[in-house]
Design a protein around this motif. Sequence first.
Motif, PDB file in Angstrom:
ATOM      1  N   ARG A  46       0.816  -1.214   0.000  1.00  0.00           N
ATOM      2  CA  ARG A  46       0.000   0.000   0.000  1.00  0.00           C
ATOM      3  C   ARG A  46       0.852   1.268   0.000  1.00  0.00           C
ATOM      4  O   ARG A  46       1.912   1.312   0.599  1.00  0.00           O
ATOM      5  CB  ARG A  46      -0.881   0.013   1.236  1.00  0.00           C
ATOM      6  N   LEU A  47       0.331   2.319  -0.642  1.00  0.00           N
ATOM      7  CA  LEU A  47       0.955   3.635  -0.660  1.00  0.00           C
ATOM      8  C   LEU A  47      -0.103   4.678  -0.333  1.00  0.00           C
ATOM      9  O   LEU A  47      -1.202   4.659  -0.887  1.00  0.00           O
ATOM     10  CB  LEU A  47       1.554   3.944  -2.041  1.00  0.00           C
ATOM     11  N   PHE A  48       0.253   5.592   0.585  1.00  0.00           N
ATOM     12  CA  PHE A  48      -0.600   6.740   0.872  1.00  0.00           C
ATOM     13  C   PHE A  48       0.268   7.984   0.854  1.00  0.00           C
ATOM     14  O   PHE A  48       1.305   8.047   1.519  1.00  0.00           O
ATOM     15  CB  PHE A  48      -1.284   6.630   2.238  1.00  0.00           C
ATOM     16  N   MET A  49      -0.144   8.969   0.092  1.00  0.00           N
ATOM     17  CA  MET A  49       0.530  10.263   0.099  1.00  0.00           C
ATOM     18  C   MET A  49      -0.436  11.324  -0.415  1.00  0.00           C
ATOM     19  O   MET A  49      -1.418  11.008  -1.082  1.00  0.00           O
ATOM     20  CB  MET A  49       1.817  10.252  -0.727  1.00  0.00           C
ATOM     21  N   SER A  50      -0.145  12.574  -0.060  1.00  0.00           N
ATOM     22  CA  SER A  50      -0.993  13.665  -0.514  1.00  0.00           C
ATOM     23  C   SER A  50      -0.169  14.941  -0.621  1.00  0.00           C
ATOM     24  O   SER A  50       0.971  15.008  -0.154  1.00  0.00           O
ATOM     25  CB  SER A  50      -2.175  13.873   0.446  1.00  0.00           C
ATOM     26  N   GLY A  51      -0.762  15.928  -1.249  1.00  0.00           N
ATOM     27  CA  GLY A  51      -0.100  17.208  -1.412  1.00  0.00           C
ATOM     28  C   GLY A  51      -1.092  18.230  -1.914  1.00  0.00           C
ATOM     29  O   GLY A  51      -2.288  17.949  -2.079  1.00  0.00           O
ATOM     30  N   ARG A  52      -0.571  19.418  -2.169  1.00  0.00           N
ATOM     31  CA  ARG A  52      -1.436  20.514  -2.589  1.00  0.00           C
ATOM     32  C   ARG A  52      -0.698  21.378  -3.603  1.00  0.00           C
ATOM     33  O   ARG A  52       0.465  21.731  -3.396  1.00  0.00           O
ATOM     34  CB  ARG A  52      -1.810  21.349  -1.367  1.00  0.00           C
ATOM     35  N   VAL A  53      -1.361  21.725  -4.698  1.00  0.00           N
ATOM     36  CA  VAL A  53      -0.784  22.574  -5.731  1.00  0.00           C
ATOM     37  C   VAL A  53      -1.284  23.998  -5.491  1.00  0.00           C
ATOM     38  O   VAL A  53      -2.489  24.242  -5.413  1.00  0.00           O
ATOM     39  CB  VAL A  53      -1.166  22.085  -7.144  1.00  0.00           C
ATOM     40  N   LEU A  54      -0.312  24.915  -5.364  1.00  0.00           N
ATOM     41  CA  LEU A  54      -0.608  26.301  -5.008  1.00  0.00           C
ATOM     42  C   LEU A  54       0.192  27.260  -5.871  1.00  0.00           C
ATOM     43  O   LEU A  54       1.167  26.864  -6.516  1.00  0.00           O
ATOM     44  CB  LEU A  54      -0.227  26.566  -3.542  1.00  0.00           C
ATOM     45  N   ARG A  55      -0.193  28.509  -5.820  1.00  0.00           N
ATOM     46  CA  ARG A  55       0.647  29.579  -6.365  1.00  0.00           C
ATOM     47  C   ARG A  55       1.632  29.967  -5.279  1.00  0.00           C
ATOM     48  O   ARG A  55       1.256  30.115  -4.118  1.00  0.00           O
ATOM     49  CB  ARG A  55      -0.192  30.800  -6.769  1.00  0.00           C
ATOM     50  N   ASP A  56       2.886  30.124  -5.639  1.00  0.00           N
ATOM     51  CA  ASP A  56       3.926  30.484  -4.677  1.00  0.00           C
ATOM     52  C   ASP A  56       3.712  31.916  -4.214  1.00  0.00           C
ATOM     53  O   ASP A  56       3.657  32.845  -5.019  1.00  0.00           O
ATOM     54  CB  ASP A  56       5.301  30.332  -5.325  1.00  0.00           C
ATOM     55  N   LYS A  57       3.615  32.116  -2.913  1.00  0.00           N
ATOM     56  CA  LYS A  57       3.360  33.441  -2.347  1.00  0.00           C
ATOM     57  C   LYS A  57       4.643  34.150  -1.907  1.00  0.00           C
ATOM     58  O   LYS A  57       4.584  35.203  -1.293  1.00  0.00           O
ATOM     59  CB  LYS A  57       2.416  33.321  -1.147  1.00  0.00           C
ATOM     60  N   ALA A  58       5.789  33.573  -2.209  1.00  0.00           N
ATOM     61  CA  ALA A  58       7.082  34.196  -1.877  1.00  0.00           C
ATOM     62  C   ALA A  58       7.148  34.578  -0.403  1.00  0.00           C
ATOM     63  O   ALA A  58       7.406  35.724  -0.048  1.00  0.00           O
ATOM     64  CB  ALA A  58       7.347  35.399  -2.776  1.00  0.00           C
TER      65      ALA A  58
END
Length: 173
Positions: A46-58
Motif C-alpha cells: 500500500r501507498l498513501f501520500m498527498s499534497g497541494r498545488v498552489l501559487r507560490d506566495k514568496a
Amino acid sequence: MPIKDKLFDLSLSVHQNWDEMVVRLNWGDDKPVTVANYGGFARPDRLFMSGRVLRDKAISRAERDGLLRNIINNFKRFNSREIPNATVEIRWQDQVFYRETDAEGYFRIDHTFAPALQLPSTNNWQRAEVIVKSLPGQDNVNFQSVADIQTPNQAAFGIISDIDDTVLQTDVT
C-alpha cells in the motif's frame, strides 16, 4: 438555526465566492506554481501520500523575523491561491500515478498493490517525484518537486501525532 451555524455558513459562502472571483479575474496567475507535499507512508502492499498545488506566495523566512514580517507572512499563508483541476503525475518505485487536484488544490494517493512490491530493507525513507503536468488553460507546466515517503521495515502499527504547540511549546510560527 443557532448563530454559530449561521456564521459558519456565511463564512463558507464568502470563502467560496472569493475563490470563484479570484479564479474568474485570474488573480495570482502570474505567480509561479509550487507544491506542498505532505509526508507519505508505504508498505509493500500500500501507498498513501498527498499534497497541494498552489501559487507560490514568496513567503520569506529569516532567523529573526519582526512582528510586521510575521503578520505579512501569516496573511500570505492563510490567503493561499489553490490551483484546482491541475494534472499531477507522481512517480514512486517504478509506479506512475496521475491525479487531478480538487477545488482546494489537493491531490491524494491511497493505492493498494497486488501483488505486493519489493521495498528496499535498508532505507526507511524513499523519494517520490511529483510533477505538475498542466493547469487549467495551461499545458506543459512540468513543475517538479520531491515528496518523502516513509517505508518502515517491521512496524506493526504507527502513531501519527501533531503535538507541536498543543502539548509542547515549540515557538515555531
